[in-house]
Design a protein around this motif. Structure first.
Motif, PDB file in Angstrom:
ATOM      1  N   GLY A 136       0.836  -1.205   0.000  1.00 20.58           N
ATOM      2  CA  GLY A 136       0.000   0.000   0.000  1.00 20.58           C
ATOM      3  C   GLY A 136       0.869   1.253   0.000  1.00 20.58           C
ATOM      4  O   GLY A 136       0.633   2.203  -0.751  1.00 20.58           O
ATOM      5  N   ALA A 137       1.935   1.245   0.816  1.00 22.21           N
ATOM      6  CA  ALA A 137       2.810   2.417   0.901  1.00 22.21           C
ATOM      7  C   ALA A 137       3.560   2.630  -0.408  1.00 22.21           C
ATOM      8  O   ALA A 137       3.749   3.759  -0.860  1.00 22.21           O
ATOM      9  CB  ALA A 137       3.800   2.255   2.056  1.00 22.21           C
ATOM     10  N   ALA A 138       3.954   1.525  -1.075  1.00 23.80           N
ATOM     11  CA  ALA A 138       4.669   1.644  -2.358  1.00 23.80           C
ATOM     12  C   ALA A 138       3.752   2.254  -3.419  1.00 23.80           C
ATOM     13  O   ALA A 138       4.199   3.015  -4.269  1.00 23.80           O
ATOM     14  CB  ALA A 138       5.170   0.273  -2.814  1.00 23.80           C
ATOM     15  N   GLN A 139       2.449   1.926  -3.329  1.00 25.74           N
ATOM     16  CA  GLN A 139       1.507   2.504  -4.294  1.00 25.74           C
ATOM     17  C   GLN A 139       1.341   3.995  -4.052  1.00 25.74           C
ATOM     18  O   GLN A 139       1.250   4.780  -4.993  1.00 25.74           O
ATOM     19  CB  GLN A 139       0.158   1.803  -4.213  1.00 25.74           C
ATOM     20  CG  GLN A 139       0.219   0.404  -4.787  1.00 25.74           C
ATOM     21  CD  GLN A 139      -1.132  -0.281  -4.793  1.00 25.74           C
ATOM     22  OE1 GLN A 139      -2.132   0.307  -5.141  1.00 25.74           O
ATOM     23  NE2 GLN A 139      -1.143  -1.528  -4.368  1.00 25.74           N
ATOM     24  N   VAL A 140       1.320   4.378  -2.781  1.00 23.39           N
ATOM     25  CA  VAL A 140       1.225   5.809  -2.454  1.00 23.39           C
ATOM     26  C   VAL A 140       2.484   6.513  -2.953  1.00 23.39           C
ATOM     27  O   VAL A 140       2.423   7.558  -3.601  1.00 23.39           O
ATOM     28  CB  VAL A 140       1.036   6.023  -0.933  1.00 23.39           C
ATOM     29  CG1 VAL A 140       1.144   7.502  -0.575  1.00 23.39           C
ATOM     30  CG2 VAL A 140      -0.294   5.438  -0.485  1.00 23.39           C
ATOM     31  N   GLU A 141       3.635   5.894  -2.723  1.00 23.70           N
ATOM     32  CA  GLU A 141       4.902   6.488  -3.156  1.00 23.70           C
ATOM     33  C   GLU A 141       4.955   6.633  -4.681  1.00 23.70           C
ATOM     34  O   GLU A 141       5.477   7.612  -5.214  1.00 23.70           O
ATOM     35  CB  GLU A 141       6.067   5.587  -2.702  1.00 23.70           C
ATOM     36  CG  GLU A 141       7.425   6.195  -2.941  1.00 23.70           C
ATOM     37  CD  GLU A 141       8.541   5.203  -2.625  1.00 23.70           C
ATOM     38  OE1 GLU A 141       9.312   5.474  -1.702  1.00 23.70           O
ATOM     39  OE2 GLU A 141       8.631   4.161  -3.300  1.00 23.70           O
ATOM     40  N   GLY A 142       4.382   5.640  -5.383  1.00 23.97           N
ATOM     41  CA  GLY A 142       4.400   5.656  -6.851  1.00 23.97           C
ATOM     42  C   GLY A 142       3.437   6.670  -7.444  1.00 23.97           C
ATOM     43  O   GLY A 142       3.557   7.035  -8.613  1.00 23.97           O
TER      44      GLY A 142
END
Ligand code: XMP
Length: 489
Positions: A469-475
């Motif tokens: 989830g955090a990687a998607q926010v970062e992306g």
């Protein structure tokens, strides 16, 4: 580093496009060396991998002509009578210059609105196109009054009419020579389009069109959607007579006896026409339709932006997993896959194509454009066009219920919603930009074509990971206000 697709997609999770990300590979060619040419179905080639959805807020004549001119294709929806669908198909094929008119149309009985759009209103028998031209109203001195069209109409003697298949140069020359503001294009005694000078200027400002999708008839290729009822056999006759180049059996769950029988019927009646089956999301559903003889498979269940199928019926699959799984079986039989639904940016298109699809089918991405059916309205200060699920109550009331097999049920259950999409301008402009972005994605992956991307994926050379989830926010965009110049196009 990372996972091969075969491993990532066999762990019991259903992944959407946003859940997964490709690891970059090696670049040894420029972006312009990437070819996105592809197959829609066994016998139809496209120069771009884009298909417009058979939805009544997406694919009618102007969308079909523009998508074909871009090198893609549109599938004309069937949420209308078969005569209307046939007329839309003929109209699309008659739009040799693939632009939607910017002038308004009305019938002689109509009342001119107090604030008409543009200077001229063209009057046709039906109030729309294609139809017989009756006259036109010059609104220059009429603004602010609600008047009857009939009382202010000029006849068509002074109107410059030319055949539908005149090219841009010829039309410009005529406008210049006759000192006219507009030109009417006609085919078989009916108006198919009216172009004003500004339309031609606008068209010249768009990216240059490449190879369009043209059928054996020398006209734009157009697809037609059909259902699987007995009455659809009559619809089939109408759309084939109108020149449909490919047929799409439009069901949300395509693995049914009804669809299999219809595929066989069409293949027997019109062996020269490709038939696209679906929708499917599993390998065994796909296998059944391949055995029945489909020429392409449409993949997706509940992934569309306006879909509620997964919530209402508890059936479906994450779109990345569905595209990968179905493509792996379809490829063994030479059947192209159409990744249908869930596309909201160019990255999703790259993911769908690399995971095995040959084309993407889009609804919301193309809705809200100049070419989408319907008029623009204002909502919270924004110019929008309506976009609705074909399983929404509103659309089903008009007749699309059989896509959701609601034919014998007395109670209609909605599997979609009605919404609105912001004005995006013309697909003739934003689709070429999107394709350029897709080419850059392919370049990052070291794939200069769709077949090469598919090979790199299957051989395990291309690697993927699941994003937290955090990687998607970062992306995505973060730490900056949207709309401050940092928003992706
Ligand atoms: P996008 O995401 O491109 O999706 O807007 C378009 C696709 O969604 C499907 N579709 C529906 N699915 N309920 C559904 O569950 C609906 O009302 C509905 N209407 C369209 C269809 O496959 C389309 O191409």
């Amino acid at each position: 580093d990372g996972f091969a697709a075969s491993r990532l997609f066999s762990q019991g999770y259903s992944y959407t496009y946003d859940d997964v990300i490709f690891l970059p590979h090696y670049i040894d060619f420029p972006t312009d060396a990437v070819s996105l040419s592809t197959s829609l179905s066994r016998n139809i080639r496209l120069s771009i991998p884009c298909v417009a959805s058979p939805m009544d807020t997406v694919s009618e004549a102007y969308m079909a002509a523009a998508m074909a001119a871009l090198g893609g294709i549109a599938i004309v929806h069937s949420n209308c009578t078969s005569a209307q669908q046939a007329s839309i198909i003929r109209h699309a094929k008659s739009l040799h210059i693939p632009i939607a008119p910017s002038v308004a149309f009305a019938s002689p009985q109509d009342v001119l609105p107090a604030a008409p759009q543009g200077r001229y209103v063209f009057v046709t028998e039906s109030g729309t196109l294609p139809s017989k031209l009756v006259g036109y109203v010059d609104c220059e001195n009429l603004k602010g009054e609600e008047v009857k069209i009939f009382d202010h109409m000029r006849d068509c003697k002074s109107v410059e009419s030319v055949p539908w298949n005149y090219d841009l140069g010829k039309i410009e020359a005529i406008l210049e020579e006759k000192k006219s503001d507009f030109v009417v294009l006609e085919r078989d005694g009916e108006v198919v389009n009216v172009l004003i000078k500004e339309d031609l200027e606008r068209l010249k400002g768009y990216p240059k069109l490449g190879a369009g999708t043209v059928g054996a008839d020398g006209e734009w290729m157009v697809g037609a959607a059909l259902g699987t009822r007995e009455s659809d056999k009559e619809r089939l006759e109408h759309v084939v007579k109108a020149g449909a180049n490919v047929l799409v059996l439009d069901s949300s769950q395509g693995n049914s006896i009804y669809q299999i029988e219809m595929i066989k019927y069409i293949k027997k009646t019109y062996p020269q026409l490709d038939v696209i089956g679906g929708n499917v999301v599993t390998m065994s559903q796909a296998q059944n339709l391949i055995q029945a003889g489909v020429d392409a498979l449409r993949v997706g269940m509940g992934s569309g932006s306006i879909c509620t199928t997964q919530e209402v019926c508890a059936v479906g699959r994450g779109q990345a997993t569905a595209v990968y799984k179905v493509s792996s079986i379809a490829a063994q039989h030479g059947v192209p896959v159409i990744a249908d639904g869930g596309i909201s940016n160019s990255g999703h298109i790259v993911k769908a194509l690399v995971l095995g699809a040959s084309t993407v089918m889009m609804g919301s991405f193309l809705a809200g454009s100049t070419e989408a059916p319907g008029a623009y309205e204002y909502k919270n200060g924004q110019r929008v066009k309506k976009y609705r699920g074909m399983g929404s109550l509103e659309a089903m009331t008009k007749g699309s219920d059989q896509r959701y097999l609601g034919d014998t049920a007395k109670l209609k259950i909605a599997q979609g919603v009605v919404g609105a999409v912001a004005d995006k301008g013309s697909v003739l402009k934003f689709v070429p930009y999107t394709m350029q972005a897709v080419k850059q994605g392919f370049q990052d992956l070291g794939a200069s074509s769709l077949p090469m991307a598919h090979d790199l994926l299957r051989s395990g050379t291309l690697r993927l990971e699941v994003r937290t989830g955090a990687a998607q926010v970062e992306g995505g965009i973060h730490g900056a206000e949207k709309g401050t110049g940092l928003a992706p196009f």
